[in-house]
Design a protein around this motif. Structure first.
Motif, mmCIF file in Angstrom:
data_model
loop_
_atom_site.group_PDB
_atom_site.id
_atom_site.type_symbol
_atom_site.label_atom_id
_atom_site.label_comp_id
_atom_site.label_asym_id
_atom_site.label_seq_id
_atom_site.Cartn_x
_atom_site.Cartn_y
_atom_site.Cartn_z
ATOM 1 N N TYR A 156 -99.905 -62.702 28.033
ATOM 2 C CA TYR A 156 -99.244 -62.082 29.182
ATOM 3 C C TYR A 156 -100.121 -60.952 29.676
ATOM 4 O O TYR A 156 -100.587 -60.138 28.873
ATOM 5 N N GLU A 157 -100.369 -60.914 30.986
ATOM 6 C CA GLU A 157 -101.251 -59.898 31.551
ATOM 7 C C GLU A 157 -100.576 -59.254 32.740
ATOM 8 O O GLU A 157 -99.920 -59.918 33.539
ATOM 9 N N ALA A 158 -100.718 -57.947 32.820
ATOM 10 C CA ALA A 158 -100.223 -57.211 33.984
ATOM 11 C C ALA A 158 -101.169 -56.051 34.239
ATOM 12 O O ALA A 158 -101.847 -55.573 33.324
ATOM 13 N N ASP A 159 -101.208 -55.626 35.492
ATOM 14 C CA ASP A 159 -102.105 -54.519 35.829
ATOM 15 C C ASP A 159 -101.655 -53.830 37.092
ATOM 16 O O ASP A 159 -100.851 -54.360 37.850
ATOM 17 N N VAL A 160 -102.170 -52.660 37.290
ATOM 18 C CA VAL A 160 -102.050 -51.918 38.539
ATOM 19 C C VAL A 160 -103.437 -51.323 38.778
ATOM 20 O O VAL A 160 -103.861 -50.435 38.044
ATOM 21 N N ILE A 161 -104.138 -51.863 39.767
ATOM 22 C CA ILE A 161 -105.494 -51.394 40.059
ATOM 23 C C ILE A 161 -105.609 -51.161 41.559
ATOM 24 O O ILE A 161 -105.342 -52.068 42.352
ATOM 25 N N ASP A 162 -105.983 -49.962 41.936
ATOM 26 C CA ASP A 162 -106.159 -49.603 43.344
ATOM 27 C C ASP A 162 -107.427 -50.296 43.857
ATOM 28 O O ASP A 162 -108.517 -50.057 43.326
ATOM 29 N N PRO A 163 -107.312 -51.156 44.881
ATOM 30 C CA PRO A 163 -108.481 -51.902 45.342
ATOM 31 C C PRO A 163 -109.525 -51.039 46.053
ATOM 32 O O PRO A 163 -110.687 -51.425 46.132
ATOM 33 N N ASP A 164 -109.122 -49.886 46.555
ATOM 34 C CA ASP A 164 -110.077 -49.025 47.257
ATOM 35 C C ASP A 164 -110.812 -48.080 46.314
ATOM 36 O O ASP A 164 -112.007 -47.859 46.437
ATOM 37 N N HIS A 165 -110.082 -47.510 45.365
ATOM 38 C CA HIS A 165 -110.674 -46.511 44.478
ATOM 39 C C HIS A 165 -111.042 -47.069 43.102
ATOM 40 O O HIS A 165 -111.659 -46.382 42.301
ATOM 41 N N HIS A 166 -110.630 -48.311 42.831
ATOM 42 C CA HIS A 166 -110.957 -48.989 41.570
ATOM 43 C C HIS A 166 -110.445 -48.207 40.370
ATOM 44 O O HIS A 166 -111.108 -48.145 39.330
ATOM 45 N N LEU A 167 -109.285 -47.605 40.505
ATOM 46 C CA LEU A 167 -108.630 -46.876 39.422
ATOM 47 C C LEU A 167 -107.349 -47.596 39.062
ATOM 48 O O LEU A 167 -106.712 -48.217 39.907
ATOM 49 N N GLY A 168 -106.942 -47.502 37.809
ATOM 50 C CA GLY A 168 -105.700 -48.124 37.380
ATOM 51 C C GLY A 168 -105.772 -48.550 35.930
ATOM 52 O O GLY A 168 -106.476 -47.948 35.127
ATOM 53 N N TRP A 169 -105.056 -49.621 35.623
ATOM 54 C CA TRP A 169 -105.013 -50.090 34.240
ATOM 55 C C TRP A 169 -104.738 -51.593 34.197
ATOM 56 O O TRP A 169 -104.269 -52.178 35.166
ATOM 57 N N SER A 170 -105.051 -52.184 33.053
ATOM 58 C CA SER A 170 -104.773 -53.591 32.801
ATOM 59 C C SER A 170 -104.392 -53.748 31.338
ATOM 60 O O SER A 170 -105.007 -53.126 30.465
ATOM 61 N N VAL A 171 -103.375 -54.562 31.087
ATOM 62 C CA VAL A 171 -102.892 -54.801 29.725
ATOM 63 C C VAL A 171 -102.779 -56.304 29.497
ATOM 64 O O VAL A 171 -102.305 -57.028 30.371
ATOM 65 N N VAL A 172 -103.221 -56.762 28.330
ATOM 66 C CA VAL A 172 -103.079 -58.155 27.931
ATOM 67 C C VAL A 172 -102.379 -58.189 26.569
ATOM 68 O O VAL A 172 -102.785 -57.493 25.633
ATOM 69 N N VAL A 173 -101.329 -58.999 26.507
ATOM 70 C CA VAL A 173 -100.568 -59.179 25.271
ATOM 71 C C VAL A 173 -100.695 -60.634 24.861
ATOM 72 O O VAL A 173 -100.512 -61.532 25.691
ATOM 73 N N THR A 174 -101.016 -60.876 23.607
ATOM 74 C CA THR A 174 -101.011 -62.227 23.059
ATOM 75 C C THR A 174 -99.941 -62.254 21.983
ATOM 76 O O THR A 174 -99.859 -61.336 21.160
ATOM 77 N N GLY A 175 -99.108 -63.296 22.028
ATOM 78 C CA GLY A 175 -98.029 -63.336 21.055
ATOM 79 C C GLY A 175 -97.323 -64.674 21.052
ATOM 80 O O GLY A 175 -97.816 -65.670 21.586
ATOM 81 N N TYR A 176 -96.140 -64.650 20.458
ATOM 82 C CA TYR A 176 -95.352 -65.860 20.261
ATOM 83 C C TYR A 176 -94.139 -65.853 21.174
ATOM 84 O O TYR A 176 -93.433 -64.853 21.270
ATOM 85 N N ALA A 177 -93.907 -66.985 21.857
ATOM 86 C CA ALA A 177 -92.804 -67.095 22.806
ATOM 87 C C ALA A 177 -91.723 -68.026 22.271
ATOM 88 O O ALA A 177 -92.018 -69.032 21.618
ATOM 89 N N ARG A 178 -90.484 -67.664 22.581
ATOM 90 C CA ARG A 178 -89.330 -68.477 22.204
ATOM 91 C C ARG A 178 -88.236 -68.254 23.244
ATOM 92 O O ARG A 178 -88.070 -67.152 23.755
ATOM 93 N N LEU A 179 -87.493 -69.310 23.534
ATOM 94 C CA LEU A 179 -86.352 -69.192 24.434
ATOM 95 C C LEU A 179 -85.313 -68.247 23.842
ATOM 96 O O LEU A 179 -85.091 -68.238 22.632
ATOM 97 N N VAL A 180 -84.681 -67.464 24.697
ATOM 98 C CA VAL A 180 -83.555 -66.631 24.270
ATOM 99 C C VAL A 180 -82.357 -67.567 24.162
ATOM 100 O O VAL A 180 -81.971 -68.206 25.151
ATOM 101 N N ASP A 181 -81.792 -67.680 22.958
ATOM 102 C CA ASP A 181 -80.684 -68.615 22.779
ATOM 103 C C ASP A 181 -79.334 -67.931 22.550
ATOM 104 O O ASP A 181 -78.310 -68.594 22.528
ATOM 105 N N ASP A 182 -79.325 -66.615 22.419
ATOM 106 C CA ASP A 182 -78.063 -65.899 22.251
ATOM 107 C C ASP A 182 -77.413 -65.710 23.625
ATOM 108 O O ASP A 182 -78.019 -65.096 24.517
ATOM 109 N N PRO A 183 -76.191 -66.234 23.843
ATOM 110 C CA PRO A 183 -75.551 -66.144 25.160
ATOM 111 C C PRO A 183 -75.355 -64.712 25.650
ATOM 112 O O PRO A 183 -75.531 -64.444 26.846
#
Length: 143
Positions: free
Chosen positions: A69-96
């Motif tokens: 999973y990757e998300a970021d906020v990077i200003d295209p003009d000033h090239h400032l911001g951040w980026s995060v990448v998470v690697t992990g295990y996915a499962r459906l939420v089964d609790d109603p």
């Protein structure tokens, strides 16, 4: 570029609601933009009716599926911001009850019903912050 520690990376990830889920579809890499929230350290995303993402989810009693999973906020003009990448295990939420809570918390960007939710348990969390002008030294590729 300044590396982010796990807690700072997750804090930044929790400050926005849109990211990209990276998964395998038909043995090839696939990427989809999705809405998310953080629940503790877990990333929870909404799945819509007929979503291609539903095919990547493991059954509740089966092995979990590895995703990124990757998300970021990077200003295209000033090239400032951040980026995060998470690697992990996915499962459906089964609790109603959990699913109902996530339906209230996950705000869609498009008008479609939420069929399910996917919980990603982070194993590897990496990120960086762009704090000022970045200068890189070019490295020649081998022949």
């Amino acid at each position: 570029m300044r590396p982010l520690d796990r807690s700072d990376a997750l804090r930044l990830l929790g400050s926005i609601s849109l990211g990209r889920l990276v998964f395998t579809q038909h043995a090839l890499p696939a990427v989809r933009p999705v809405n998310h929230i953080l629940d503790g350290e877990d990333i929870v995303i909404r799945l819509s009716d007929g979503a291609a993402l539903a095919s990547l989810t493991a059954p509740a009693d089966g092995p979990e599926t590895v995703v990124a999973y990757e998300a970021d906020v990077i200003d295209p003009d000033h090239h400032l911001g951040w980026s995060v990448v998470v690697t992990g295990y996915a499962r459906l939420v089964d609790d109603p009850a959990e699913l109902e809570r996530y339906k209230r918390l996950l705000r869609p960007w498009v008008t479609c019903s939420m069929a399910a939710a996917l919980r990603i348990r982070p194993e590897l969390v990496t990120g960086f912050q762009l704090t000022d002008t970045i200068q890189c030294t070019a490295t020649a590729l081998p022949d």
